[in-house]
Design a protein around this motif. Structure first.
Motif, mmCIF file in Angstrom:
data_model
loop_
_atom_site.group_PDB
_atom_site.id
_atom_site.type_symbol
_atom_site.label_atom_id
_atom_site.label_comp_id
_atom_site.label_asym_id
_atom_site.label_seq_id
_atom_site.Cartn_x
_atom_site.Cartn_y
_atom_site.Cartn_z
ATOM 1 N N LEU A 118 100.030 102.889 3.915
ATOM 2 C CA LEU A 118 99.581 102.848 5.123
ATOM 3 C C LEU A 118 98.286 102.315 5.568
ATOM 4 N N CYS A 119 97.832 102.834 3.908
ATOM 5 C CA CYS A 119 96.500 102.715 4.629
ATOM 6 C C CYS A 119 95.853 100.911 4.520
ATOM 7 N N PHE A 120 96.723 100.352 3.596
ATOM 8 C CA PHE A 120 96.265 98.768 3.341
ATOM 9 C C PHE A 120 96.544 98.119 4.521
ATOM 10 N N LYS A 121 98.117 98.928 5.459
ATOM 11 C CA LYS A 121 99.027 98.293 6.293
ATOM 12 C C LYS A 121 97.573 98.493 7.414
ATOM 13 N N TYR A 122 97.489 99.230 7.791
ATOM 14 C CA TYR A 122 96.444 99.994 7.940
ATOM 15 C C TYR A 122 94.758 100.200 8.341
ATOM 16 N N LYS A 123 93.784 99.775 8.310
ATOM 17 C CA LYS A 123 92.263 99.615 7.785
ATOM 18 C C LYS A 123 92.090 100.757 8.289
ATOM 19 N N PHE A 135 91.621 106.755 1.618
ATOM 20 C CA PHE A 135 91.307 105.299 2.563
ATOM 21 C C PHE A 135 90.868 103.942 2.233
ATOM 22 N N SER A 136 91.626 103.422 2.433
ATOM 23 C CA SER A 136 91.524 102.027 1.896
ATOM 24 C C SER A 136 90.039 101.093 2.251
ATOM 25 N N ILE A 137 90.092 100.182 1.038
ATOM 26 C CA ILE A 137 88.790 99.053 1.151
ATOM 27 C C ILE A 137 89.086 97.805 0.451
ATOM 28 N N ALA A 205 90.481 104.294 -1.841
ATOM 29 C CA ALA A 205 88.814 105.130 -2.351
ATOM 30 C C ALA A 205 89.517 106.879 -2.251
ATOM 31 N N ILE A 206 88.940 107.417 -2.906
ATOM 32 C CA ILE A 206 89.404 108.867 -2.749
ATOM 33 C C ILE A 206 87.820 109.239 -3.182
#
Length: 208
Positions: A118-123, A135-137, A205-206
């Motif tokens: 979902l991190c890549f669908k909702y930034k 979170f995604s970057i 990113a972790i």
């Protein structure tokens, strides 16, 4: 900044006091996706709304929240999206700029992997535990005042093109990486102002 906290129905990784203090210090609104209400109840936290088919929430928890005026949004069990995603879409419509997802990890592996995607669908999603912030970057991100924090970057696409890491213990310039490469694991932020940027691809990113 308008902030929301969403309790998922996974595992609460860490001590209860960490989550209570985090929510108290970072002012925002609390919501629950179905069984996530059991977790918020165990923390003595009152959500604004509970969304889901209500198959996972404890009956006594539900009754208590209803008696305290918490809004319940019930959906059929058979639907095209998970309870969590239905709620996230609603929060985006409500213009929340940052959404912390609590107890979204540590449960069934299929739910955990779906949640992370979902991190890549909702930034603007951030999966929070006591040990990690995930979170995604999207091509560029600045890390401010996080010196000495440990961080790993996981490749979530077939290729990352022209990756740059500046302000880290291990820096790279214009590096191409591919899915499965472990080059960017276990790095350390070495400056108060650090940056990652790349031309194309997906990175998770972790932060530790």
């Amino acid at each position: 900044m308008k902030v929301a906290y969403v309790f998922f129905n996974g595992a609460l990784l860490g001590k209860k006091e960490f989550y209570k203090n985090f929510i108290k210090n970072e002012a925002g609104d609390v919501y629950c996706a179905d069984g996530g209400a059991n977790i918020s109840f165990s923390l003595n936290i009152m959500p604004l709304e509970i969304w889901g088919d209500l198959d996972s929430i404890d009956e006594n928890v539900l009754k208590s929240y209803i008696s305290n005026g918490v809004k319940i949004k019930k959906f059929p069990i058979e639907k095209n999206n998970t309870d969590s995603e239905l709620l996230i879409n609603y929060l985006l419509e409500k213009k929340y700029e940052k959404i912390y997802c609590i107890a979204g990890l540590g449960g069934d592996i299929d739910h955990e992997l779906t949640n992370l995607n979902l991190c890549f669908k909702y930034k603007n999603l951030y999966f929070l535990s006591q040990k990690n912030l995930i979170f995604s970057i999207d091509k560029n991100y600045d890390f401010k005042n996080m010196k000495n924090k440990k961080i790993s970057f996981i490749i979530y696409s077939d290729r990352i093109k022209k990756l740059n890491l500046h302000g880290f213990k291990y820096e790279v310039d214009n590096l191409d990486l591919f899915r499965g490469d472990s080059r960017c694991m276990s790095n350390i932020i070495s400056e108060n102002n650090a940056n990652i940027n790349f031309e194309s691809g997906k990175v998770l990113a972790i932060l530790k």
